[in-house]
Motif scaffolding. Structure first.
Motif, mmCIF file in Angstrom:
data_model
loop_
_atom_site.group_PDB
_atom_site.id
_atom_site.type_symbol
_atom_site.label_atom_id
_atom_site.label_comp_id
_atom_site.label_asym_id
_atom_site.label_seq_id
_atom_site.Cartn_x
_atom_site.Cartn_y
_atom_site.Cartn_z
ATOM 1 N N PHE A 1 47.236 16.262 10.516
ATOM 2 C CA PHE A 1 46.876 15.204 11.457
ATOM 3 C C PHE A 1 45.381 14.931 11.489
ATOM 4 O O PHE A 1 44.970 13.795 11.648
ATOM 5 C CB PHE A 1 47.404 15.531 12.856
ATOM 6 C CG PHE A 1 48.901 15.621 12.880
ATOM 7 C CD1 PHE A 1 49.678 14.488 12.783
ATOM 8 C CD2 PHE A 1 49.529 16.849 12.965
ATOM 9 C CE1 PHE A 1 51.064 14.563 12.785
ATOM 10 C CE2 PHE A 1 50.912 16.943 12.971
ATOM 11 C CZ PHE A 1 51.683 15.803 12.883
ATOM 12 N N GLY A 2 44.567 15.959 11.390
ATOM 13 C CA GLY A 2 43.139 15.812 11.180
ATOM 14 C C GLY A 2 42.299 15.250 12.300
ATOM 15 O O GLY A 2 41.094 15.361 12.253
ATOM 16 N N ASP A 3 42.882 14.635 13.330
ATOM 17 C CA ASP A 3 42.045 14.025 14.358
ATOM 18 C C ASP A 3 41.626 15.027 15.431
ATOM 19 O O ASP A 3 40.647 14.816 16.126
ATOM 20 C CB ASP A 3 42.724 12.809 15.000
ATOM 21 C CG ASP A 3 44.056 13.142 15.626
ATOM 22 O OD1 ASP A 3 44.667 14.156 15.272
ATOM 23 O OD2 ASP A 3 44.496 12.360 16.496
ATOM 24 N N GLN A 4 42.371 16.087 15.564
ATOM 25 C CA GLN A 4 42.002 17.145 16.494
ATOM 26 C C GLN A 4 41.983 18.455 15.723
ATOM 27 O O GLN A 4 42.988 18.851 15.141
ATOM 28 C CB GLN A 4 42.960 17.219 17.674
ATOM 29 C CG GLN A 4 42.884 15.982 18.552
ATOM 30 C CD GLN A 4 43.695 16.131 19.817
ATOM 31 O OE1 GLN A 4 44.711 16.788 19.829
ATOM 32 N NE2 GLN A 4 43.214 15.526 20.879
ATOM 33 N N LEU A 5 40.849 19.088 15.701
ATOM 34 C CA LEU A 5 40.688 20.300 14.918
ATOM 35 C C LEU A 5 40.935 21.539 15.774
ATOM 36 O O LEU A 5 40.281 21.716 16.799
ATOM 37 C CB LEU A 5 39.272 20.368 14.344
ATOM 38 C CG LEU A 5 38.865 19.226 13.425
ATOM 39 C CD1 LEU A 5 37.397 19.351 13.057
ATOM 40 C CD2 LEU A 5 39.724 19.236 12.175
ATOM 41 N N PRO A 6 41.857 22.400 15.372
ATOM 42 C CA PRO A 6 42.046 23.625 16.135
ATOM 43 C C PRO A 6 40.881 24.583 15.902
ATOM 44 O O PRO A 6 40.429 24.771 14.779
ATOM 45 C CB PRO A 6 43.351 24.199 15.581
ATOM 46 C CG PRO A 6 43.512 23.590 14.238
ATOM 47 C CD PRO A 6 42.789 22.280 14.257
#
Length: 138
Positions: A33-38
């Motif tokens: 998904f790439g938009d929110q980085l864990p």
């Protein structure tokens, strides 16, 4: 183009098999998904040695043997509960009371009454309280 990525700082409670499965999924979600980085902030386990090994092997910044410290940590956005079923209710409730979003392995609690209480608490606080039923269709 601006950078719209947001970090989500994860605090994991439970460094056993399910904790590894959740951590692997978070790594994969970031790639997909790439938009929110864990950000793997802190992991806890009752066995501190296991927690230390887990942190090192899975990219967590810190470790502890105190789950309440994870659930109330100001540097944690999301508390991931991956412990034995009988512990879920207490841990989820504590995390929600401390303003944390929650991802809990199934079951959320051991009764419908407790689960409703947790759902109502999350709604009242404007928090996400998600229960992972990842194998429902398997």
């Amino acid at each position: 183009m601006g950078n719209s990525r947001k970090e989500v700082r994860i605090g994991l409670i439970g460094g056993g098999w399910m904790g590894r499965a959740h951590t692997t999924s978070f790594h994969n979600a970031g790639m997909i998904f790439g938009d929110q980085l864990p950000v793997f902030e802190v992991v806890s386990d009752v066995n501190e040695e296991l927690a230390a090994k887990f942190a090192k092997a899975n990219g967590y910044r810190r470790y502890t043997d105190d789950w309440k410290a994870v659930a109330s940590d100001p540097d944690v956005d999301l508390v991931d509960v991956a412990t034995p079923n009988s512990m879920h209710y207490e841990m989820v409730k504590y995390a929600l009371e401390h303003g944390k979003h929650v991802f809990c392995e199934k079951p959320l609690s051991l009764s419908a009454k407790e689960s409703r209480e947790l759902s109502d608490l999350a709604e009242a606080k404007g928090l996400v309280n998600y229960c992972g039923f990842s194998n429902v269709m398997n």
